[in-house]
Design an enzyme around this catalytic site. Structure first.
Site, mmCIF file in Angstrom:
data_model
loop_
_atom_site.group_PDB
_atom_site.id
_atom_site.type_symbol
_atom_site.label_atom_id
_atom_site.label_comp_id
_atom_site.label_asym_id
_atom_site.label_seq_id
_atom_site.Cartn_x
_atom_site.Cartn_y
_atom_site.Cartn_z
ATOM 1 N N GLU A 13 0.546 -1.419 -0.287
ATOM 2 C CA GLU A 13 -0.083 -0.135 -0.254
ATOM 3 C C GLU A 13 0.611 1.542 -0.205
ATOM 4 O O GLU A 13 1.170 1.972 1.058
ATOM 5 C CB GLU A 13 -1.210 0.008 1.150
ATOM 6 C CG GLU A 13 -1.672 -0.928 0.757
ATOM 7 C CD GLU A 13 -2.753 -0.965 0.869
ATOM 8 O OE1 GLU A 13 -2.985 0.185 -0.647
ATOM 9 O OE2 GLU A 13 -3.985 -1.978 0.189
ATOM 10 N N CYS A 20 -2.508 8.393 2.490
ATOM 11 C CA CYS A 20 -2.029 8.215 1.397
ATOM 12 C C CYS A 20 -2.910 9.241 0.195
ATOM 13 O O CYS A 20 -2.906 8.877 -1.360
ATOM 14 C CB CYS A 20 -1.700 7.327 1.630
ATOM 15 S SG CYS A 20 -3.306 5.870 2.399
#
Length: 512
Positions: free
Chosen positions: A266, A300
């Site tokens: 990720e 993110c």
């Protein structure tokens, strides 16, 4: 604002703490120095934690391997019951843990509490999942044969998490892996280690009461050289789940892939919101602004690019200048404030370097960007808006800071989608439009190339029910909801012959 530190006492954060936690026990060599955790809120030292050694790491892996032998034998619903109790214990400590996350990381108190709530939600999700680890049954081409597939625990899962979500990412991985029958070793960020220690202080009574094998849930805080790199190269760790930068993810993929292990990545996002000529700007405004400045731009899923149709560009620009001008910046523990600090002074320097690069490449800073005086930590900045072009090198990269690049497009929604997709990252994306045709074009196979694509909501704030992750340099991994549990298990195909003959597949004859 005077900050009460009572939440540290409630969480057992005091003195110099051990680097290694295997469930109910803590240990560590105490000979390799300490990490000092300073709050970006006020610059004060929160606490210290000893650095782990390579021998500490090896000991943790051996303990977790032994735990796996016993843990995988426990029926999944029973494992789920223990996770349910962990979720309830997190409920009891939601407020102090949320405050620590806010204080150590710098995100707003609401976001800190929300992160702990996300852990609780994941626990609830995992409990249900414990009774839904389904395999398929297939019809065999051979008579009197039964064929099916089942899923087995994988083993030791290594978890490398980032500073911006110091506890939630661990729960995404560890609690789902736990109901799958795996054990896990967590390497938290060196920037936010105390939040990780607090989690183990919270759950250790649950683990003890249920006689969970020591090492089923483990944590080790250490340098990359002593802990991180050994974990990547370790054949005893079949899966490494890593959250962080694209640069870090490439290193993880390289080392883990070299030994043919699995990696669940990720990584970075360069997320965009498209505002078409049919956008409801009143609806879009909070989504854009929170997406850009929430967690001080250190998610993110932060909105980094705003792609605006030329017909509404000036109106949107005016709207943003007004909204950014009204942001209240200060201690994230004061719920009246919108924006807290960056994680440290290095992050401040990176933001300033990005703004300078934007100017050098032809961009125009139309709001903010300056370092704010009057804060002890030196980590507070004013969120920035930069008029830019998508082709600029600085726009193509992810800067972990509250910089919103304002981009103009002409033509159709397909033109805007092309701009959005023209970056190396592919995590989260969004479009605001009241046109069904534009929305469907955005969601089509020829539309957004991101792992997350939203209509009339922002890029931040994913729910745990949907698998979280992205494409391209974001890594391709999926955590949390949907069928992401499969990443933590190994699939096995089984064929049972209950006849008195041995026919071969594809009609092959082999008589002896």
């Amino acid at each position: 604002m005077t900050i009460s530190m009572d939440f540290l006492d409630k969480l057992g954060i005091r003195g110099d703490m051990d680097a290694v936690h295997t469930g109910t026990k803590s240990s560590g060599s105490r000979k390799h120095g300490v990490f000092e955790s300073y709050s970006p809120v006020d610059g004060k030292l929160i606490g210290k934690i000893y650095k782990a050694s390579k021998s500490d790491y090896d000991a943790v892996v051996k303990t977790s391997q032994q735990a796996f032998v016993e843990w995988r034998k426990i029926p999944a619903p029973q494992r789920g019951e223990i996770v349910r109790q962990i979720g309830n214990k997190l409920r009891e400590y939601k407020e102090p843990l949320g405050k620590l996350v806010s204080y150590e990381m710098g995100k707003s108190l609401q976001e800190g509490l929300g992160e702990v709530q996300e852990m609780i939600d994941i626990a609830d999700f995992a409990v249900g999942l414990a009774r839904q680890l389904y395999g398929l049954t297939m019809h065999s081409e051979r008579p009197s044969h039964r064929m099916y597939e089942q899923w087995h625990p994988l083993g030791v899962v290594g978890i490398i998490s980032a500073f911006n979500f110091p506890v939630a990412v661990w729960s995404w991985n560890s609690l789902i892996a736990m109901v799958c029958g795996d054990v896990s070793i967590w390497k938290p960020s060196e920037k936010t280690p105390l939040s990780a220690v607090a989690c183990f202080h919270i759950i250790k009574d649950v683990l003890a009461a249920n006689k969970v094998p020591e090492g089923t849930l483990a944590m080790i805080v250490g340098d990359v050289a002593e802990v991180g790199e050994p974990m990547l190269a370790d054949d005893r760790v079949p899966l490494v789940s890593a959250t962080g930068s694209c640069r870090m993810g490439k290193r993880v993929a390289e080392v883990v892939g070299k030994r043919l292990g699995r990696s669940l990545l990720e990584l970075g996002g360069n997320n965009a919101i498209i505002l078409t000529e049919n956008a409801n700007l009143q609806l879009a405004a909070p989504g854009v602004v929170f997406g850009a400045v929430g967690t001080c731009g250190q998610r993110c899923t932060t909105t980094r690019r705003l792609i605006v149709h030329s017909s509404i560009y000036d109106k949107v620009k005016e709207m943003l200048l007004k909204a950014f001008g009204g942001l209240r910046i200060g201690s994230p523990l004061d719920e009246k404030n919108h924006v807290g600090p960056l994680i440290d002074k290095d992050a401040v320097k990176m933001m300033q370097a990005a703004l300078m690069a934007a100017k050098d490449q032809g961009g125009k800073v139309i709001f903010g960007g300056e370092i704010l005086d009057g804060f002890e930590s030196g980590c507070y900045v004013r969120p920035a808006i930069v008029e830019a072009k998508n082709s600029m090198a600085v726009v193509q990269e992810e800067t972990f800071a509250p910089i919103l690049y304002l981009l103009k497009y002409d033509g159709s929604v397909e033109d805007a989608i092309k701009v959005q997709n023209d970056v190396k990252q592919g995590l989260s994306s969004s479009i605001f439009t009241d046109s069904l045709r534009q929305a469907e074009a955005f969601l089509a196979a020829s539309g957004s190339d991101c792992g997350i694509a939203n209509v009339n909501i922002g890029t931040s704030g994913a729910e745990i029910g949907g698998a979280f992750g992205g494409e391209k340099e974001t890594g391709g991994g999926r955590e949390s909801g949907s069928d992401s549990w499969k990443a933590y298990m190994r699939r096995q195909t089984n064929t049972i012959n209950y006849s008195t003959h041995l026919p071969l597949a594809q009609g092959i004859k082999f008589d002896i």
